[in-house]
Scaffold this motif. Structure first.
Motif, PDB file in Angstrom:
ATOM      1  N   LEU A 199       0.791  -1.502  -0.189  1.00 40.97           N
ATOM      2  CA  LEU A 199       0.081   0.057   0.076  1.00 40.97           C
ATOM      3  C   LEU A 199       0.905   1.105   0.030  1.00 40.97           C
ATOM      4  O   LEU A 199       0.495   2.169  -0.592  1.00 40.97           O
ATOM      5  N   PHE A 200       1.932   1.305   0.602  1.00 40.85           N
ATOM      6  CA  PHE A 200       2.737   2.289   0.634  1.00 40.85           C
ATOM      7  C   PHE A 200       3.579   2.568  -0.395  1.00 40.85           C
ATOM      8  O   PHE A 200       3.465   3.789  -1.141  1.00 40.85           O
ATOM      9  N   ASP A 201       3.944   1.550  -1.273  1.00 39.83           N
ATOM     10  CA  ASP A 201       4.371   1.736  -2.752  1.00 39.83           C
ATOM     11  C   ASP A 201       3.559   2.253  -3.524  1.00 39.83           C
ATOM     12  O   ASP A 201       3.801   3.046  -4.414  1.00 39.83           O
ATOM     13  N   ASP A 202       2.138   1.719  -3.565  1.00 46.12           N
ATOM     14  CA  ASP A 202       1.258   2.224  -4.402  1.00 46.12           C
ATOM     15  C   ASP A 202       1.063   3.623  -4.351  1.00 46.12           C
ATOM     16  O   ASP A 202       0.760   4.415  -5.221  1.00 46.12           O
ATOM     17  N   ALA A 203       1.048   4.330  -3.072  1.00 45.03           N
ATOM     18  CA  ALA A 203       0.761   5.700  -2.727  1.00 45.03           C
ATOM     19  C   ALA A 203       2.018   6.455  -3.032  1.00 45.03           C
ATOM     20  O   ALA A 203       1.978   7.542  -3.619  1.00 45.03           O
ATOM     21  N   VAL A 204       3.147   6.039  -2.906  1.00 43.79           N
ATOM     22  CA  VAL A 204       4.366   6.809  -3.524  1.00 43.79           C
ATOM     23  C   VAL A 204       4.304   6.787  -5.288  1.00 43.79           C
ATOM     24  O   VAL A 204       4.581   7.671  -5.619  1.00 43.79           O
ATOM     25  N   LYS A 205       3.953   5.730  -5.653  1.00 44.14           N
ATOM     26  CA  LYS A 205       3.965   5.744  -7.211  1.00 44.14           C
ATOM     27  C   LYS A 205       2.859   6.677  -7.652  1.00 44.14           C
ATOM     28  O   LYS A 205       2.892   7.672  -8.721  1.00 44.14           O
ATOM     29  N   SER A 206       1.653   6.880  -6.973  1.00 46.81           N
ATOM     30  CA  SER A 206       0.597   7.869  -7.386  1.00 46.81           C
ATOM     31  C   SER A 206       1.126   9.202  -7.242  1.00 46.81           C
ATOM     32  O   SER A 206       0.840   9.974  -8.042  1.00 46.81           O
ATOM     33  N   PHE A 207       1.949   9.347  -5.971  1.00 48.43           N
ATOM     34  CA  PHE A 207       2.516  10.910  -5.703  1.00 48.43           C
ATOM     35  C   PHE A 207       3.421  11.100  -6.953  1.00 48.43           C
ATOM     36  O   PHE A 207       3.416  12.195  -7.638  1.00 48.43           O
ATOM     37  N   ASP A 208       4.174  10.236  -7.523  1.00 53.44           N
ATOM     38  CA  ASP A 208       5.168  10.323  -8.434  1.00 53.44           C
ATOM     39  C   ASP A 208       4.506  10.598  -9.768  1.00 53.44           C
ATOM     40  O   ASP A 208       5.044  11.832 -10.593  1.00 53.44           O
ATOM     41  N   ALA A 209       3.472  10.034  -9.968  1.00 55.80           N
ATOM     42  CA  ALA A 209       2.659  10.342 -11.276  1.00 55.80           C
ATOM     43  C   ALA A 209       2.188  11.835 -11.254  1.00 55.80           C
ATOM     44  O   ALA A 209       2.130  12.589 -12.308  1.00 55.80           O
ATOM     45  N   GLN A 210       1.490  12.255  -9.889  1.00 58.93           N
ATOM     46  CA  GLN A 210       0.955  13.290  -9.957  1.00 58.93           C
ATOM     47  C   GLN A 210       1.954  14.581 -10.135  1.00 58.93           C
ATOM     48  O   GLN A 210       1.556  15.599 -10.582  1.00 58.93           O
ATOM     49  N   LYS A 211       3.264  14.275  -9.441  1.00 57.45           N
ATOM     50  CA  LYS A 211       4.200  15.046  -9.528  1.00 57.45           C
ATOM     51  C   LYS A 211       4.644  15.275 -11.005  1.00 57.45           C
ATOM     52  O   LYS A 211       4.668  16.761 -11.490  1.00 57.45           O
ATOM     53  N   LYS A 212       4.795  14.372 -11.719  1.00 58.82           N
ATOM     54  CA  LYS A 212       5.141  14.639 -13.060  1.00 58.82           C
ATOM     55  C   LYS A 212       4.129  15.282 -14.010  1.00 58.82           C
ATOM     56  O   LYS A 212       4.464  16.195 -14.846  1.00 58.82           O
ATOM     57  N   ALA A 213       2.828  15.177 -13.589  1.00 58.70           N
ATOM     58  CA  ALA A 213       1.785  15.900 -14.202  1.00 58.70           C
ATOM     59  C   ALA A 213       1.511  17.343 -13.516  1.00 58.70           C
ATOM     60  O   ALA A 213       0.648  17.995 -14.414  1.00 58.70           O
ATOM     61  N   LYS A 214       2.379  17.731 -12.512  1.00 55.33           N
ATOM     62  CA  LYS A 214       2.181  18.788 -11.932  1.00 55.33           C
ATOM     63  C   LYS A 214       0.824  19.186 -11.369  1.00 55.33           C
ATOM     64  O   LYS A 214       0.078  20.478 -11.323  1.00 55.33           O
ATOM     65  N   ALA A 215      -0.080  18.139 -11.077  1.00 56.82           N
ATOM     66  CA  ALA A 215      -1.353  18.327 -10.493  1.00 56.82           C
ATOM     67  C   ALA A 215      -1.639  17.428  -9.314  1.00 56.82           C
ATOM     68  O   ALA A 215      -1.659  16.049  -9.595  1.00 56.82           O
ATOM     69  N   PHE A 216      -1.301  17.899  -8.049  1.00 56.42           N
ATOM     70  CA  PHE A 216      -1.582  17.160  -7.136  1.00 56.42           C
ATOM     71  C   PHE A 216      -3.068  16.994  -6.248  1.00 56.42           C
ATOM     72  O   PHE A 216      -3.755  17.935  -6.296  1.00 56.42           O
ATOM     73  N   ASP A 217      -3.335  15.791  -6.222  1.00 56.52           N
ATOM     74  CA  ASP A 217      -4.589  15.280  -5.839  1.00 56.52           C
ATOM     75  C   ASP A 217      -4.451  14.997  -4.034  1.00 56.52           C
ATOM     76  O   ASP A 217      -4.251  13.815  -3.658  1.00 56.52           O
ATOM     77  N   TYR A 218      -4.082  15.924  -3.318  1.00 57.30           N
ATOM     78  CA  TYR A 218      -3.663  15.577  -1.794  1.00 57.30           C
ATOM     79  C   TYR A 218      -4.885  14.606  -1.147  1.00 57.30           C
ATOM     80  O   TYR A 218      -4.487  13.784  -0.365  1.00 57.30           O
ATOM     81  N   PRO A 219      -6.111  15.031  -1.306  1.00 61.10           N
ATOM     82  CA  PRO A 219      -7.003  14.039  -0.577  1.00 61.10           C
ATOM     83  C   PRO A 219      -6.902  12.728  -0.930  1.00 61.10           C
ATOM     84  O   PRO A 219      -6.827  11.860  -0.084  1.00 61.10           O
ATOM     85  N   SER A 220      -6.787  12.437  -2.310  1.00 58.48           N
ATOM     86  CA  SER A 220      -6.539  11.063  -2.633  1.00 58.48           C
ATOM     87  C   SER A 220      -5.208  10.486  -2.005  1.00 58.48           C
ATOM     88  O   SER A 220      -5.171   9.326  -1.390  1.00 58.48           O
ATOM     89  N   LEU A 221      -4.183  11.084  -2.287  1.00 60.90           N
ATOM     90  CA  LEU A 221      -2.690  10.738  -1.589  1.00 60.90           C
ATOM     91  C   LEU A 221      -2.827  10.429   0.006  1.00 60.90           C
ATOM     92  O   LEU A 221      -2.448   9.558   0.556  1.00 60.90           O
TER      93      LEU A 221
END
Length: 475
Positions: A50-72
């Motif tokens: 679950l932790f790895d999945d959360a980190v991958k989501s963050f990396d994808a959002q960082k690349k897109a420059k659009a963060f969805d903090y509630p989802s993270l």
């Protein structure tokens, strides 16, 4: 159960940035961790996945420059619920809470992460930074020193302490700590930022630019570094180059407030009022209680002819900070120049001068004095015009009264018979004959002289004729 692998490297991008302000220099950002912890830690497989999945989501959002903090937040919470010993998940939840504007929750998360894993010094760094940004400098210094006691080679805490010394104008100590941090970590951009600011404070622009360009090469995605280069160019007089650097800072981080502040000021200076409004509204999105931003937004709206909206912004600024002199100055300008209320404008100009420290505190050529003189002259002119108008009205009233009296006199004279004038008995306009009255009251016929000549009137009380006197019978 299996040994915990160094997952903290995945949290490097999740380190939070300190709450921004509308000042040109941002408060100290949250430090980035510089190394992963070592040593075996027992964490459940499910929590790891679950932790790895959360980190991958963050990396994808960082690349897109659009963060969805509630989802993270939900993803890291799931990892923490799977294993309460996962201190890194607790730490990242603190970072997300801080980015979402929840400082109390962030502090609680960092403290919990330290309880679960005292060696997680990044949590200590972030707590210290929050104390520093909140004005508790002594508390921040204590935490940094505690980290250095436990980790003597830690570069991050040295860089943070260096910034505190710089803010207290101890540039020698600041530079010493910055160099010590770079000796331990040549990639530490926080130490480079301290050096840039220190050179800027001392107006050593060439050295500041040299260090800034080196830092940008190390990390071109850091908005603070582009901001620093922009400030240097601005001091060198290269306005256009500075504008491009501030825009680069926004490309790196769209909500980076200090860049919006500088771009708004440049737009106001260039009288690009729509552009200034755009940046100022972004500033107020981040900090709606920024009184100075409300004043500047009022100026931008005034420049676009939206005077009533500008006055609303000044009213809001006054509510937030009644001691902000610019509020009264700019409100007075609208009342003076647009609303035809110079009397009220003079009062506001005087209040601005008082808040600025009085006339002795301002330069003799300060624009407010010229505005005040102009408004006072308008007030005086209006008073004189009013007095002249009142006097003219009084003269008009007096003239009207005199004319009415003359007309009444003329009408009276036209309607009255002049003394000694004969009034005809009929409408034939024949003049009446004057007839003497006899003792008997009988009217003898009038004597008519020959040749049409009028006979002489009879002598009143004539003596009786003497019969013996001779008579003239001349015809």
């Amino acid at each position: 159960m299996h040994p915990f692998r160094p997952l903290l490297l995945a949290t490097l991008a999740l380190t939070a940035v300190g709450c921004s302000t509308t000042q040109a220099v941002a408060p100290t950002p949250v430090a980035k961790p510089v190394a992963a912890p070592t040593g075996p830690v027992s964490i459940s497989n499910r929590a790891m996945l679950l932790f790895d999945d959360a980190v991958k989501s963050f990396d994808a959002q960082k690349k897109a420059k659009a963060f969805d903090y509630p989802s993270l937040d939900r993803k890291f919470r799931a990892a923490l619920e799977a294993d309460q010993n996962l201190a890194e998940a607790e730490y990242n939840l603190g970072v997300i809470a801080e980015r979402m504007g929840k400082p109390d929750e962030a502090k609680a998360r960092y403290a919990a992460a330290l309880t679960k894993k005292p060696s997680l010094r990044q949590a200590s760094d972030n707590l210290a930074i929050m104390k520093q940004n909140g004005g508790d400098v002594a508390g921040a210094v204590a935490l940094y020193q505690d980290v250095l006691t436990r980790y003597p080679d830690d570069a991050g805490s040295r860089a943070r302490l260096a910034e505190i010394y710089r803010q207290n104008n101890d540039h020698d100590k600041a530079m010493e700590l910055s160099r010590a941090a770079l000796m331990r970590d040549p990639m530490n951009t926080n130490a480079l930022k301290v050096m840039i600011r220190s050179y800027l404070d001392r107006k050593q622009l060439a050295m500041a630019k040299l260090v800034a360009l080196r830092a940008v090469k190390l990390d071109g995605t850091d908005p603070e570094l582009h901001q620093a280069v922009g400030l240097i160019l601005l001091k060198e007089g290269d306005t256009e180059g500075a504008r491009l650097q501030f825009k680069s800072a926004l490309e790196a981080k769209a909500d980076y407030v200090p860049a919006h502040v500088e771009l708004a000021q440049l737009a106001l200076n260039a009288e690009d009022f729509p552009g200034a409004e755009e940046h100022l509204r972004r500033i107020l999105q981040a900090d709606g209680k920024n009184a100075a931003a409300h004043v500047d937004l009022g100026i931008a709206l005034k420049g676009q002819g939206q005077y009533d909206k500008a006055m609303q912004e000044y009213d809001e600024a006054e509510k937030l900070n009644p001691d902000l002199g610019a509020t009264y100055l700019n409100r007075g300008i609208i009342l003076h120049k647009v609303k035809d209320a110079p009397e009220r404008a003079v009062e506001l100009y005087k209040k601005y001068v008082a808040l600025a420290g009085g006339e002795v505190a301002l330069h003799a050529e300060a624009p407010v004095f010229g505005l005040m003189r102009e408004a006072e002259s308008i007030v005086q002119a209006k008073r004189e015009a009013k007095a002249a108008e009142d006097q003219a009205k009084q003269m008009e009233a007096l003239q009207a009264q005199q004319q009415a009296a003359m007309k009444a006199e003329e009408a009276k004279q036209k309607g009255t018979t002049p003394p000694g004038a004969a009034t005809p008995a009929s409408g034939t306009n024949t003049a009446p004959q004057a007839t003497p009255v006899s003792a008997t009251g009988a009217q003898p016929p009038a004597a008519t002289p020959a040749a049409g000549k009028q006979a002489a009137p009879a002598q009143k009380n004539a003596a009786p004729a003497d019969s013996e006197e001779p008579t003239d019978d001349l015809l």
